[in-house]
Scaffold this active site. Structure first.
Site, PDB file in Angstrom:
ATOM      1  CB  CYS A  15      -8.384  17.592  -7.305  1.00  0.00           C
ATOM      2  SG  CYS A  15      -8.040  17.795  -5.556  1.00  0.00           S
ATOM      3  NE  ARG A  41      -7.239   9.505 -14.071  1.00  0.00           N
ATOM      4  CZ  ARG A  41      -6.036   9.195 -14.512  1.00  0.00           C
ATOM      5  NH1 ARG A  41      -5.080   8.962 -13.654  1.00  0.00           N
ATOM      6  NH2 ARG A  41      -5.780   9.117 -15.788  1.00  0.00           N
ATOM      7  CD1 TRP A  91      -5.494  13.641  -1.622  1.00  0.00           C
ATOM      8  CD2 TRP A  91      -6.331  11.752  -2.442  1.00  0.00           C
ATOM      9  NE1 TRP A  91      -4.812  12.602  -1.048  1.00  0.00           N
ATOM     10  CE2 TRP A  91      -5.299  11.428  -1.539  1.00  0.00           C
ATOM     11  CE3 TRP A  91      -7.008  10.719  -3.094  1.00  0.00           C
ATOM     12  CZ2 TRP A  91      -4.934  10.112  -1.271  1.00  0.00           C
ATOM     13  CZ3 TRP A  91      -6.634   9.420  -2.816  1.00  0.00           C
ATOM     14  CH2 TRP A  91      -5.606   9.130  -1.904  1.00  0.00           C
ATOM     15  CG  ASN A 117      -7.428  19.721 -10.352  1.00  0.00           C
ATOM     16  OD1 ASN A 117      -8.361  19.588  -9.567  1.00  0.00           O
ATOM     17  ND2 ASN A 117      -7.249  18.950 -11.395  1.00  0.00           N
ATOM     18  N   GLY A 118      -4.752  22.003  -7.656  1.00  0.00           N
ATOM     19  CA  GLY A 118      -3.494  22.665  -7.317  1.00  0.00           C
ATOM     20  C   GLY A 118      -3.561  23.321  -5.955  1.00  0.00           C
ATOM     21  CD  GLU A 495       5.973  -4.631 -10.171  1.00  0.00           C
ATOM     22  OE1 GLU A 495       6.406  -3.667  -9.518  1.00  0.00           O
ATOM     23  OE2 GLU A 495       4.801  -4.679 -10.576  1.00  0.00           O
ATOM     24  CE  LYS A 499       1.899  -4.428  -8.946  1.00  0.00           C
ATOM     25  NZ  LYS A 499       2.503  -3.605  -9.921  1.00  0.00           N
ATOM     26  CD  GLU A 502      -0.021  -1.429  -6.101  1.00  0.00           C
ATOM     27  OE1 GLU A 502       0.621  -2.311  -6.710  1.00  0.00           O
ATOM     28  OE2 GLU A 502      -0.181  -0.288  -6.552  1.00  0.00           O
ATOM     29  CG  HIS A 518      24.680 -11.862   3.676  1.00  0.00           C
ATOM     30  ND1 HIS A 518      25.932 -12.108   4.174  1.00  0.00           N
ATOM     31  CD2 HIS A 518      24.719 -12.226   2.373  1.00  0.00           C
ATOM     32  CE1 HIS A 518      26.712 -12.589   3.208  1.00  0.00           C
ATOM     33  NE2 HIS A 518      25.990 -12.677   2.104  1.00  0.00           N
ATOM     34  CE  LYS A 612      -2.721   2.958 -13.340  1.00  0.00           C
ATOM     35  NZ  LYS A 612      -2.077   1.673 -13.077  1.00  0.00           N
TER      36      LYS A 612
HETATM   37  O1  M6R Z   1       2.682   6.715 -12.985  1.00  0.00           O
HETATM   38  P1  M6R Z   1       4.011   6.239 -12.459  1.00  0.00           P
HETATM   39  O2  M6R Z   1       4.529   5.086 -13.242  1.00  0.00           O
HETATM   40  O3  M6R Z   1       5.026   7.341 -12.352  1.00  0.00           O
HETATM   41  O4  M6R Z   1       3.672   5.744 -10.996  1.00  0.00           O
HETATM   42  C1  M6R Z   1       4.656   5.327 -10.115  1.00  0.00           C
HETATM   43  C2  M6R Z   1       4.062   4.521  -8.956  1.00  0.00           C
HETATM   44  O5  M6R Z   1       3.188   5.318  -8.215  1.00  0.00           O
HETATM   45  C3  M6R Z   1       3.284   3.290  -9.456  1.00  0.00           C
HETATM   46  O6  M6R Z   1       4.092   2.481 -10.263  1.00  0.00           O
HETATM   47  C4  M6R Z   1       2.775   2.458  -8.272  1.00  0.00           C
HETATM   48  O7  M6R Z   1       3.837   1.926  -7.552  1.00  0.00           O
HETATM   49  C5  M6R Z   1       1.862   1.346  -8.805  1.00  0.00           C
HETATM   50  N1  M6R Z   1       0.546   1.503  -8.283  1.00  0.00           N
HETATM   51  C6  M6R Z   1       2.331  -0.020  -8.474  1.00  0.00           C
HETATM   52  O8  M6R Z   1       1.496  -1.011  -8.990  1.00  0.00           O
END
Ligand code: M6R
Length: 617
Positions: A15, A41, A91, A117-118, A495, A499, A502, A518, A612
């Protein structure tokens, strides 16, 4: 210097809090603008309270900020005057996504309001107790308990009411509290969940996000855990355990975190394009170009010759940056290096000793899984170092030493320029550790010399954008994709696969090329394209054999680099050193994923189900 963490609890939700108080008369618009900017976010409902004197209005809505904006415009005229306000994006954790559960929460008469928050861990017990007294609750949240408790403890003064209430709460929280009868005051509380306060000539701003404040304020104030601040007009007083604490505002110089998409369709592609500039910024901060040395003070805390082992801890893309970093630390600095996924590390025994250094890598500042491990290492007095992008973040304030990657604000949920900045910083770190060990200077200089070329080589790749776009669009026709690489390209394959999942929602798998035989070969047929990362490096010929294994079966190959002889699609790349090749292949992979997702019409900057900053465990 070792930073003592007296009490640290982690924020457990996603949040965000904002607040304003000052000379502006359009607080409703200020808050909505903020909510819009931070929309990327991820959240599922939002609400604001705005006030002028003792006249207040609360507006809440589920869904996107646009829904709240529409509701606000139907209830508040643009010319209406409001000089203070608080806002919150939620959230859902305690209770579903409903307007009743959306913040702000209020006392029975709605004169006291709070955004939170929390988590309040003892809320169920407190709620039961309050209901037995006579209080009625309208939401399922733990946060409403705070509002009703404040009401129960009210004694005419907002500050003393809050001070009486806090000892009754257990958990982690950041609170921003208003009271109708003190319209020029707010109380701000921090315990394990961040909340900052900044000031400019127009007023006072609150935010749980340092980046959000970077747009507006010149000075900033951090509260430590367990502290609260009473803000009245332009003045503030900080208190902890009933005593006053004196602390000055700090100059906030992160104006370059400006967030605008300019003419780009998405933040992601803008951020991919910014990578050469990010690289140059890192060079400026870390490398002395005239004599080809690294700024020792940029690696403060790394001089310890005794580190025999480095352990990287991170999540997601930051984990892959660390994974790549571990190859470089091993090959360039010759130090034993492990890399751990933070969410798994929590269950493993910690090897903490003077010769081991834990490096925490995170773009953001609130990844709960990473912070949890940091806390455990700190509890055992282990050596810690951070590599973080967001200035003023919790991680950076809680470890011995570290460095900012300085990629600038990254808005797209998919991490791109942050990854490149992380890997560039870790590369320089491995070089620094190497140079500290007095190994051959010529190799050091050779690596650095080629490193300086990377921004130009990235620009060369951008010249092939149209070609890469056409291949990315072809990929959008498939439901499964395989990524193969060897040696330095293995972390890039992983990576890339992340991506693609995602942002395009296409299923993908990444494997070290040597692993194909394998098991994974059984999965592949002509409907599964293989993206083959094939730099002209030390393992080129091994890769060529793997490539031919695939070709012999007539499967589809996209060859990145290589000579393209056996490929259906080929993306040639400029030459560089083996150690630096990932800086080029990653750009291609980002572009392929982007154009594929774009063709599929995905919500690229805000992919479904993702946020994010992942502040939940
Ligand atoms: O803020 P951080 O780098 O700690 O975040 C880690 C992951 O949540 C972040 O890298 C996530 O995998 C990305 N959205 C990937 O693009």
């Amino acid at each position: 210097m070792r930073v003592l963490i007296s009490l640290y609890l982690f924020q457990k939700n996603m949040c965000w809090i904002y607040g304003y108080m000052g000379d502006a008369t359009n607080t409703h618009q200020i808050l909505l603008r903020w909510l819009n900017r931070l929309e990327y976010r991820g959240y599922d409902s939002a609400g604001i309270l705005v006030g002028y004197g003792s006249e207040q209005k609360i507006v809440k809505s589920v869904g996107k900020v646009s829904a709240l904006t529409n509701k606000v415009s139907s209830l508040i005229a643009e010319s209406d005057v409001y000089t203070y306000g608080i806002a919150h994006t939620r959230w859902a954790t305690h209770g579903g996504v409903t307007e009743e559960n959306t913040h702000p929460h209020t006392s029975t008469e709605s004169d006291i309001a709070v955004v939170h928050n929390g988590i309040i861990e003892n809320y169920a017990k407190l709620k039961k107790w309050l209901i037995e007294k006579w209080y009625t609750f309208y939401s399922e949240t733990d946060s409403e308990v705070i509002a009703k408790l404040l009401e129960d403890n009210r004694d005419g003064e907002l500050l003393s009411t809050v001070e009486k209430t806090l000892p009754m709460l257990s958990g982690a929280y950041a609170l921003l509290i208003t009271h109708k009868e003190s319209p020029r005051s707010m109380v701000w509380v921090r315990l394990g969940s961040p909340l900052l306060f900044g000031r400019n000539k127009d007023g006072i701003y609150f935010s749980s996000d340092a980046q959000a404040l970077a747009w507006v304020v010149d000075e900033i104030l951090h509260l430590e855990d367990g502290e609260l601040a009473h803000i009245h007009e332009w003045n503030y007083s900080i208190r902890a355990q009933g005593k006053n604490i004196f602390r000055n505002l700090e100059v906030f110089d992160e104006k370059d975190l400006l967030v605008s998409k300019w003419d780009y369709d998405h933040f992601m592609i803008k951020e991919v394009d910014e990578q050469p500039a990010v690289f140059k910024r890192i060079l400026k901060w870390r490398v002395n170009i005239e004599d080809m040395t690294l700024h020792a003070d940029a690696f403060h805390g790394m001089q310890n010759e005794n580190y025999k082992k480095i352990v990287f801890v991170a999540c997601g893309t930051s984990y892959y940056a660390a994974f790549l970093g571990s190859y470089r630390i091993k090959q360039i600095a010759w130090i034993h290096c492990d890399v751990e996924i933070a969410s798994e590390m929590q269950y493993l025994p910690l090897d903490v000793n003077d010769e081991t250094l834990y490096i925490f890598v995170s773009q953001s500042w609130e990844t709960a899984d990473t912070l949890e491990v940091l806390k455990s290492v700190r509890d055992k007095w282990g050596n810690t170092f951070w590599i973080v992008n967001v200035v003023g973040s919790s991680i950076s304030r809680m470890t011995d030493f570290g460095l900012f990657t300085r990629a600038g604000a990254e808005i797209g949920v998919a991490s791109t320029k942050a990854f490149v900045a992380q890997t560039a910083c870790i590369f320089l770190l491995s070089l620094f550790l190497w140079s500290r060990r007095n190994l051959t200077k010529w190799r050091h200089d050779q690596l650095l010399q080629w490193f300086l070329e990377i921004p130009d080589l990235m620009e060369e790749i951008f010249e092939q954008k149209k070609h890469i776009q056409s291949i990315g669009e072809e990929l959008s026709k498939y439901t499964d994709i395989f990524y193969l690489g060897r040696w330095y390209q293995v972390p890039i394959a992983f990576e890339w696969s992340l991506k693609m999942k995602e942002i395009s929602y296409i299923h993908s798998e990444a494997y070290p090329a040597g692993e194909l035989k394998h098991g994974p070969l059984a999965l592949i047929d002509e409907n599964v394209p293989i993206i083959f990362l094939h730099p002209k490096d030390m393992v080129f010929h091994h890769n060529t054999s793997s490539l031919q294994e695939v070709k012999a079966r007539k499967w589809l190959i996209c060859e990145v680099w290589g000579d393209g002889e056996d490929a259906d699609w080929h993306i040639p790349l400029p030459d560089t050193l083996d150690e630096l090749s990932p800086f080029l292949t990653v750009v291609v992979t980002q572009l392929l994923a982007y154009y594929c997702a774009k063709r599929l019409g995905r919500d690229i900057d805000k992919p479904r189900n993702l946020a994010k900053s992942v502040t939940v465990k």
